[in-house]
Design a protein around this motif. Structure first.
Motif, PDB file in Angstrom:
ATOM      1  N   LEU A 326       0.830  -1.202   0.000  1.00  0.00           N
ATOM      2  CA  LEU A 326       0.000   0.000   0.000  1.00  0.00           C
ATOM      3  C   LEU A 326       0.866   1.254   0.000  1.00  0.00           C
ATOM      4  CD1 LEU A 326      -2.691  -1.360   2.415  1.00  0.00           C
ATOM      5  CD2 LEU A 326      -3.205  -0.380   0.173  1.00  0.00           C
ATOM      6  N   PHE A 327       2.005   1.191   0.668  1.00  0.00           N
ATOM      7  CA  PHE A 327       2.924   2.326   0.634  1.00  0.00           C
ATOM      8  C   PHE A 327       3.560   2.464  -0.754  1.00  0.00           C
ATOM      9  CE2 PHE A 327       3.672   1.500   5.420  1.00  0.00           C
ATOM     10  CZ  PHE A 327       2.478   2.132   5.716  1.00  0.00           C
ATOM     11  N   VAL A 328       3.825   1.310  -1.397  1.00  0.00           N
ATOM     12  CA  VAL A 328       4.308   1.349  -2.788  1.00  0.00           C
ATOM     13  C   VAL A 328       3.247   2.005  -3.678  1.00  0.00           C
ATOM     14  CG1 VAL A 328       5.088  -0.015  -4.766  1.00  0.00           C
ATOM     15  CG2 VAL A 328       5.708  -0.728  -2.456  1.00  0.00           C
ATOM     16  N   ALA A 329       1.974   1.642  -3.431  1.00  0.00           N
ATOM     17  CA  ALA A 329       0.875   2.209  -4.216  1.00  0.00           C
ATOM     18  C   ALA A 329       0.760   3.711  -3.990  1.00  0.00           C
ATOM     19  CB  ALA A 329      -0.432   1.533  -3.839  1.00  0.00           C
ATOM     20  N   ALA A 330       0.975   4.132  -2.747  1.00  0.00           N
ATOM     21  CA  ALA A 330       0.964   5.570  -2.466  1.00  0.00           C
ATOM     22  C   ALA A 330       2.025   6.265  -3.293  1.00  0.00           C
ATOM     23  CB  ALA A 330       1.208   5.810  -0.970  1.00  0.00           C
ATOM     24  N   ASN A 331       3.126   5.554  -3.538  1.00  0.00           N
ATOM     25  CA  ASN A 331       4.193   6.119  -4.359  1.00  0.00           C
ATOM     26  C   ASN A 331       3.731   6.383  -5.790  1.00  0.00           C
ATOM     27  OD1 ASN A 331       7.151   6.724  -4.280  1.00  0.00           O
ATOM     28  ND2 ASN A 331       7.133   5.328  -6.016  1.00  0.00           N
ATOM     29  N   THR A 332       2.752   5.586  -6.268  1.00  0.00           N
ATOM     30  CA  THR A 332       2.207   5.806  -7.608  1.00  0.00           C
ATOM     31  C   THR A 332       1.600   7.201  -7.721  1.00  0.00           C
ATOM     32  OG1 THR A 332       1.676   3.456  -7.737  1.00  0.00           O
ATOM     33  CG2 THR A 332       0.642   4.887  -9.358  1.00  0.00           C
ATOM     34  N   GLY A 333       1.006   7.672  -6.634  1.00  0.00           N
ATOM     35  CA  GLY A 333       0.455   9.031  -6.644  1.00  0.00           C
ATOM     36  C   GLY A 333       1.520  10.078  -6.863  1.00  0.00           C
ATOM     37  N   PHE A 334       2.728   9.810  -6.348  1.00  0.00           N
ATOM     38  CA  PHE A 334       3.834  10.747  -6.526  1.00  0.00           C
ATOM     39  C   PHE A 334       4.451  10.641  -7.920  1.00  0.00           C
ATOM     40  CE2 PHE A 334       3.848  10.415  -1.843  1.00  0.00           C
ATOM     41  CZ  PHE A 334       3.773  11.758  -1.535  1.00  0.00           C
ATOM     42  N   LEU A 335       4.168   9.549  -8.645  1.00  0.00           N
ATOM     43  CA  LEU A 335       4.621   9.420 -10.026  1.00  0.00           C
ATOM     44  C   LEU A 335       3.587  10.005 -10.990  1.00  0.00           C
ATOM     45  CD1 LEU A 335       5.999   5.742 -10.096  1.00  0.00           C
ATOM     46  CD2 LEU A 335       7.245   7.835  -9.588  1.00  0.00           C
ATOM     47  N   GLY A 336       2.326   9.602 -10.788  1.00  0.00           N
ATOM     48  CA  GLY A 336       1.280   9.988 -11.724  1.00  0.00           C
ATOM     49  C   GLY A 336       0.781  11.403 -11.561  1.00  0.00           C
ATOM     50  N   GLY A 337       0.592  11.851 -10.310  1.00  0.00           N
ATOM     51  CA  GLY A 337       0.054  13.192 -10.071  1.00  0.00           C
ATOM     52  C   GLY A 337       0.904  14.293 -10.682  1.00  0.00           C
ATOM     53  N   PRO A 338       2.214  14.332 -10.386  1.00  0.00           N
ATOM     54  CA  PRO A 338       3.057  15.360 -11.010  1.00  0.00           C
ATOM     55  C   PRO A 338       3.077  15.275 -12.529  1.00  0.00           C
ATOM     56  CG  PRO A 338       4.167  14.427  -9.100  1.00  0.00           C
ATOM     57  CD  PRO A 338       2.935  13.596  -9.337  1.00  0.00           C
ATOM     58  N   SER A 339       2.947  14.051 -13.073  1.00  0.00           N
ATOM     59  CA  SER A 339       2.924  13.884 -14.526  1.00  0.00           C
ATOM     60  C   SER A 339       1.681  14.541 -15.129  1.00  0.00           C
ATOM     61  CB  SER A 339       2.967  12.390 -14.880  1.00  0.00           C
ATOM     62  OG  SER A 339       2.914  12.204 -16.271  1.00  0.00           O
ATOM     63  N   VAL A 340       0.524  14.347 -14.488  1.00  0.00           N
ATOM     64  CA  VAL A 340      -0.711  14.982 -14.962  1.00  0.00           C
ATOM     65  C   VAL A 340      -0.598  16.506 -14.847  1.00  0.00           C
ATOM     66  CG1 VAL A 340      -3.187  15.243 -14.547  1.00  0.00           C
ATOM     67  CG2 VAL A 340      -2.140  12.987 -14.383  1.00  0.00           C
ATOM     68  N   LEU A 341      -0.079  16.991 -13.723  1.00  0.00           N
ATOM     69  CA  LEU A 341       0.100  18.438 -13.548  1.00  0.00           C
ATOM     70  C   LEU A 341       1.040  19.009 -14.613  1.00  0.00           C
ATOM     71  CD1 LEU A 341       0.371  18.718  -9.655  1.00  0.00           C
ATOM     72  CD2 LEU A 341      -1.428  19.687 -11.092  1.00  0.00           C
ATOM     73  N   ALA A 342       2.095  18.243 -14.943  1.00  0.00           N
ATOM     74  CA  ALA A 342       3.032  18.703 -15.969  1.00  0.00           C
ATOM     75  C   ALA A 342       2.342  18.803 -17.323  1.00  0.00           C
ATOM     76  CB  ALA A 342       4.230  17.762 -16.051  1.00  0.00           C
ATOM     77  N   ASN A 343       1.497  17.826 -17.658  1.00  0.00           N
ATOM     78  CA  ASN A 343       0.753  17.873 -18.917  1.00  0.00           C
ATOM     79  C   ASN A 343      -0.240  19.032 -18.935  1.00  0.00           C
ATOM     80  OD1 ASN A 343       1.404  15.592 -20.819  1.00  0.00           O
ATOM     81  ND2 ASN A 343       1.102  14.407 -18.967  1.00  0.00           N
ATOM     82  N   MET A 344      -0.886  19.277 -17.808  1.00  0.00           N
ATOM     83  CA  MET A 344      -1.820  20.401 -17.732  1.00  0.00           C
ATOM     84  C   MET A 344      -1.071  21.733 -17.787  1.00  0.00           C
ATOM     85  SD  MET A 344      -4.524  18.953 -14.892  1.00  0.00           S
ATOM     86  CE  MET A 344      -5.700  20.310 -15.079  1.00  0.00           C
ATOM     87  N   ALA A 345       0.143  21.763 -17.223  1.00  0.00           N
ATOM     88  CA  ALA A 345       0.958  22.982 -17.293  1.00  0.00           C
ATOM     89  C   ALA A 345       1.366  23.277 -18.732  1.00  0.00           C
ATOM     90  CB  ALA A 345       2.190  22.834 -16.407  1.00  0.00           C
ATOM     91  N   SER A 346       1.602  22.223 -19.521  1.00  0.00           N
ATOM     92  CA  SER A 346       1.944  22.405 -20.939  1.00  0.00           C
ATOM     93  C   SER A 346       0.814  23.093 -21.693  1.00  0.00           C
ATOM     94  CB  SER A 346       2.260  21.049 -21.586  1.00  0.00           C
ATOM     95  OG  SER A 346       3.395  20.473 -21.002  1.00  0.00           O
ATOM     96  N   ASP A 347      -0.426  22.852 -21.239  1.00  0.00           N
ATOM     97  CA  ASP A 347      -1.592  23.481 -21.861  1.00  0.00           C
ATOM     98  C   ASP A 347      -2.040  24.726 -21.106  1.00  0.00           C
ATOM     99  OD1 ASP A 347      -1.607  21.489 -23.759  1.00  0.00           O
ATOM    100  OD2 ASP A 347      -3.012  20.212 -22.658  1.00  0.00           O
ATOM    101  N   SER A 348      -1.219  25.160 -20.129  1.00  0.00           N
ATOM    102  CA  SER A 348      -1.452  26.407 -19.373  1.00  0.00           C
ATOM    103  C   SER A 348      -2.691  26.374 -18.489  1.00  0.00           C
ATOM    104  CB  SER A 348      -1.527  27.619 -20.326  1.00  0.00           C
ATOM    105  OG  SER A 348      -0.297  27.806 -20.977  1.00  0.00           O
ATOM    106  N   TRP A 349      -3.130  25.181 -18.064  1.00  0.00           N
ATOM    107  CA  TRP A 349      -4.231  25.102 -17.104  1.00  0.00           C
ATOM    108  C   TRP A 349      -3.740  25.358 -15.680  1.00  0.00           C
ATOM    109  CZ3 TRP A 349      -8.835  25.564 -18.899  1.00  0.00           C
ATOM    110  CH2 TRP A 349      -9.261  24.938 -20.074  1.00  0.00           C
ATOM    111  N   VAL A 350      -2.494  24.996 -15.408  1.00  0.00           N
ATOM    112  CA  VAL A 350      -1.907  25.207 -14.084  1.00  0.00           C
ATOM    113  C   VAL A 350      -0.590  25.962 -14.277  1.00  0.00           C
ATOM    114  CG1 VAL A 350      -2.977  23.134 -13.100  1.00  0.00           C
ATOM    115  CG2 VAL A 350      -0.698  22.978 -14.090  1.00  0.00           C
TER     116      VAL A 350
END
Length: 653
Positions: A326-350
């Motif tokens: 479950l702690f490994v799974a929590a780590n997925t949030g630290f991989l995927g979340g910043p990736s989504v934010l980076a993609n949204m930043a590319s489109d100037s949403w964030v």
């Protein structure tokens, strides 16, 4: 210097973003991707099946249908998301699918839901992990669970700031331990009741018919649908590969599909198998214990491999591996979340700063935001897994439904021969119907139990994103207007290069992507200091962010664009018989890279003064300061500390 040393001890030494081996060393092969990204889905077997089984109430015989439906659903969603991997091999997953195939505003909703999804991935995984650990600890530990959860989130933040593979490799033994222990328990647990298996299906059908005689088939169907939707958390994590395919080793599409196969097989077997264990072992809730803990305890006691003490130790080992996963799974949030934010930043949403990488080449801002948001939600919910599952499932299935709707629209529009479009359209539609159905049931049945909060949070994030994008669009339009004004500046007649003399007075211009901004600074200096400067040097420090690692050739394209811009300035000066040259640098921190380049240039041109432009807004407030990095002020301060002169030229927008 001392702070830098402490930072290196905690986070590790800086990596060179421009080396090809750096990108290679960051890329994940299918097995490591299964560990780093698949752990989210596999770990959901610690809470998803339990929520499903609890929703059945006293009618536990219906668990057989749930086990089969769970396994089938996993494969349907996994196969549908394989199409996302094929169509969007540079990553972005649900956000990119919704943006390109449905529309930018549906993409925004999907992106906001994904960000919340990954925040909840961290929160629910940590909360479930601590619950698993607490299952073999005294009841007196219960009041301290929340603080233990906060500690583990802090630990994962530091691990992820050190870098991607380091976090995964540390957690790898835990992942393998979970797979082995749960495989043994599921196989043995089913085998121990093998004499009951032949009569299981006929008995289940008979009990279902009897139940239908009492409450009607509509009542049975409603009960099954509610339990099915309540266990929606089981399917979370299946989208992680398509969201983060840019992290995978080449060939990315093949690696992504292999990772998805590993995920689907492991999750279908584990989640379906655990529901079967609940059914066969007549699982009952025990205060202070998870359903998994009480069921595994029964299986280990039945097997009786040794003394009661050894049985307790074995149970503790199993639950420790479950908590670890479950702690490994929590780590997925630290991989995927910043990736989504980076993609949204590319489109100037964030804010664009969510694209920036740290010295360890991780999206540091995204990691910190995900971790702090997860802490806030944990303290708000008190670490209640039941409430977190409701929030989690709604955000996940909103993203699933939008993404699969995008695939349905795509194959309906692209009915080309040889693409098996009809089969893919049917698969996408079935997946969409399942996910939209689960989402609708969750919203209706659980709206007052936390569903409203999910809608409010997603709506609030989306509202902020609209304001951010509007500001960036207005700023971009203003800069474009400046570029158009200066685009008419004529080139001179000279076609020969004029080399700078290091002993002459030198104006060094720190420029970016805007040609208008660079020419504005150049003409301003010439007007204010006519004939004073003989050399005109242009430097550009490009930020290597997450977008630069978006696909093969992205770094080369960034270098080519930067070189073209610098050549324009140099050619303009040469055409007017002005000595000029340019310098180009790359780094994860533009301020550090610009400062380094300026120091080198000052050694070569001792009579240099540095100039750059800064955007000046009519209304300056915290909002504009948060969206723009104020790099020019930071560079000026650094250069002044080094005894170098720098002038900031205002450019009103």
């Amino acid at each position: 210097m001392k702070n830098k040393k402490i930072r290196e001890i905690i986070l590790g030494k800086a990596l060179d973003p421009m080396k090809s081996e750096t990108r290679h060393s960051m890329a994940l092969v299918a097995f490591l991707a299964w560990v780093g990204l698949g752990a989210d889905g596999l770990s959901s077997s610690a809470y998803g099946p339990e929520e499903t089984f609890k929703a059945l109430g006293a009618h536990t015989h219906l668990g057989l249908y749930m086990a089969v439906a769970t396994a089938i659903t996993v494969f349907i969603i996994a196969l549908a998301y394989n199409q996302v991997i094929e169509l969007f091999p540079t990553g972005g997953g649900g956000y990119r699918v919704a943006t390109k195939l449905v529309g930018p505003y549906m993409g925004l909703i999907s992106g906001c839901a994904l960000v919340l999804d990954y925040v909840l991935t961290i929160a629910i995984s940590i909360a479930s992990g601590v619950d698993a650990l607490a299952s073999f600890l005294p009841l007196g530990f219960q009041p301290y669970k929340l603080w233990a959860e906060a500690f583990f989130i802090g630990l994962l933040i530091v691990m992820n700031l050190r870098g991607l593979k380091e976090a995964i490799q540390i957690l790898l033994p835990i992942f393998i331990g979970f797979v082995i222990t749960h495989l043994i328990l599921i196989v043995y647990g089913v085998y121990a009741h093998s004499e009951n298996l032949p009569g299981l299906i006929p008995g289940t059908i008979e009990e279902t018919v009897n139940l239908a005689d009492g409450i009607g088939w509509a009542g049975v169907a409603g009960m099954l649908l509610l339990a099915y939707s309540q266990g929606g958390g089981t399917y979370t994590g299946l989208e992680a590969v398509s969201n983060n395919i840019n992290l995978l080793a080449e060939p990315r599409v093949r690696t992504g599909k292999m990772t998805m196969l590993y995920m689907a097989l492991s999750l279908a077997f584990t989640a379906g198998g655990i529901i079967m264990l609940y059914l066969l072992w007549d699982a009952k809730h025990v205060p202070g214990e998870t359903l998994n803990a009480s069921t595994f305890k029964s299986i280990i006691d039945y097997a009786n491999p040794g003394s009661p003490l050894l049985n307790q130790v074995l149970l503790a080992v199993v639950l420790a591996f479950e908590a670890g996963l479950l702690f490994v799974a929590a780590n997925t949030g630290f991989l995927g979340g910043p990736s989504v934010l980076a993609n949204m930043a590319s489109d100037s949403w964030v804010p664009h700063k969510f694209r920036y990488l740290s010295t360890r080449l991780v999206t540091q801002n995204g990691i910190l935001v995900m971790g702090l948001a997860a802490l806030a939600i944990l303290f708000w919910t008190g670490g209640s897994v039941t409430l977190l599952v409701v929030l989690y499932s709604i955000s996940v299935f909103l993203t699933f439904a939008i993404s699969l709707l995008g695939l349905v629209l795509y194959w309906a529009r692209n009915r080309n021969k040889g693409t098996a479009w009809l089969r893919r359209l049917a698969l996408s539609f079935v997946g969409f119907a399942i996910c939209a159905g689960i989402l609708a049931i969750l919203l209706i049945e659980r709206f007052m139990e936390g569903g409203w909060a999910t809608a409010v949070i997603i709506g609030a994030i989306a509202g902020m994103c609209v304001l951010v994008r509007r500001h960036y669009r207005e700023t971009k339009s203003a800069i474009h207007s400046v570029d158009e004004v200066f685009a008419s500046q004529p080139f001179g007649p000279n076609r020969e290069a004029v080399e700078p003399n290091p002993d002459d007075q030198t104006a060094v211009f720190i420029v970016g992507t805007s040609r208008g901004g660079g020419l504005h600074a150049l003409l301003w200096v010439q007007r204010m200091f006519p004939g004073h400067f003989k050399n005109f040097i242009f430097i550009n420090a490009r930020t290597v962010d997450s977008h630069a690692y978006g696909g093969e050739g992205a770094l080369e394209q960034m270098r080519s664009d930067a070189e073209t811009t610098l050549e324009y300035f140099v050619d303009f000066c040469h055409s007017h018989n002005m000595a000029s040259s340019s310098y180009l640098g790359f780094g994860t921190d533009a301020v550090d890279e610009v400062t380094r380049m300026c120091e080198e240039i000052s050694n070569e041109f001792p009579n240099a003064i540095f100039f750059t432009s800064k955007l000046i807004f009519a209304t300056d407030n915290w909002f504009t300061r948060a969206l723009h990095n104020q790099a020019s002020l930071a560079v000026q301060r650094r250069l002044h500390l080094e005894g170098l002169q720098m002038v900031i030229l205002p450019m009103k927008v």
